[in-house]
Design an enzyme around this catalytic site. Sequence first.
Site, PDB file in Angstrom:
ATOM      1  N   HIS A   1     -20.335  37.678  -8.411  1.00 22.08           N
ATOM      2  CA  HIS A   1     -18.928  38.026  -8.598  1.00 22.08           C
ATOM      3  C   HIS A   1     -18.258  37.896  -7.233  1.00 22.08           C
ATOM      4  O   HIS A   1     -18.876  38.198  -6.207  1.00 22.08           O
ATOM      5  CB  HIS A   1     -18.791  39.453  -9.108  1.00 22.08           C
ATOM      6  CG  HIS A   1     -19.338  39.652 -10.480  1.00 22.08           C
ATOM      7  ND1 HIS A   1     -19.137  40.828 -11.190  1.00 22.08           N
ATOM      8  CD2 HIS A   1     -20.092  38.868 -11.300  1.00 22.08           C
ATOM      9  CE1 HIS A   1     -19.730  40.743 -12.364  1.00 22.08           C
ATOM     10  NE2 HIS A   1     -20.308  39.562 -12.451  1.00 22.08           N
TER      11      HIS A   1
ATOM     12  N   GLU B   1     -16.104  39.708  -5.763  1.00 17.52           N
ATOM     13  CA  GLU B   1     -15.973  40.990  -5.057  1.00 17.52           C
ATOM     14  C   GLU B   1     -17.251  41.311  -4.277  1.00 17.52           C
ATOM     15  O   GLU B   1     -17.192  41.847  -3.174  1.00 17.52           O
ATOM     16  CB  GLU B   1     -15.650  42.117  -6.046  1.00 17.52           C
ATOM     17  CG  GLU B   1     -14.381  41.893  -6.852  1.00 17.52           C
ATOM     18  CD  GLU B   1     -14.582  41.047  -8.114  1.00 17.52           C
ATOM     19  OE1 GLU B   1     -13.582  40.843  -8.823  1.00 17.52           O
ATOM     20  OE2 GLU B   1     -15.713  40.605  -8.395  1.00 17.52           O
TER      21      GLU B   1
ATOM     22  N   CYS C   1     -15.804  45.463 -11.417  1.00 16.41           N
ATOM     23  CA  CYS C   1     -16.734  46.074 -12.368  1.00 16.41           C
ATOM     24  C   CYS C   1     -17.523  47.154 -11.607  1.00 16.41           C
ATOM     25  O   CYS C   1     -17.381  47.296 -10.391  1.00 16.41           O
ATOM     26  CB  CYS C   1     -17.667  45.018 -12.956  1.00 16.41           C
ATOM     27  SG  CYS C   1     -18.893  44.361 -11.803  1.00 16.41           S
TER      28      CYS C   1
ATOM     29  N   CYS D   1     -19.565  45.745  -8.682  1.00 17.31           N
ATOM     30  CA  CYS D   1     -18.743  45.339  -7.545  1.00 17.31           C
ATOM     31  C   CYS D   1     -18.106  46.544  -6.848  1.00 17.31           C
ATOM     32  O   CYS D   1     -17.974  46.552  -5.623  1.00 17.31           O
ATOM     33  CB  CYS D   1     -17.679  44.357  -8.002  1.00 17.31           C
ATOM     34  SG  CYS D   1     -18.379  42.790  -8.590  1.00 17.31           S
TER      35      CYS D   1
END
Length: 160
Positions: A55, A57, A85, A88
């Site tokens: 991800h 992030e 999420c 993250c």
Amino acid sequence: MITDKDMIYLRRAVELAAEALEAGDEPFGSVLVDADGQVLVEDRNRANSVDATYHPEIAVAQWAVKNMTAKARAQAVVYTSGEHCAMCSAAHAWAGLGRIVYVSSSKQLDEWMEEMGVKSSSPIHSLSIQEVAPTVPVEGPIAGLDEEVKALQRRAFQRG
């Protein structure tokens, strides 16, 4: 309070999300900016093309840990197309990064999925950043710009 400068970085995060979608990944993008407003690193989702944990992030948090002092990380801002999420959010907190500004919330994403009849493929429960990392300052969603993210998500859902 969201400034005009914040909007520049948020728009870039949405552009990165669109790039992710075009590359076959889920539409998410993030930009890491230092205390002086300089973009340090940016990335897009690569969960399909690299691995499920890639991800943006997390990518910017990992970059920050390797390349910034603890003080600089605490003063940095992460701009992102979608709220972090749980995975993250935890990475952001452990990295000691500062403020998060996101365009669309996890709650909005859940609502959009329900509205479009899409079942979540996420293996984890959707939590807000504050539930995972309560000391991280957070701003979002951003009215108007969130509709652009919704359109990207709709395209991703239709692609299946």
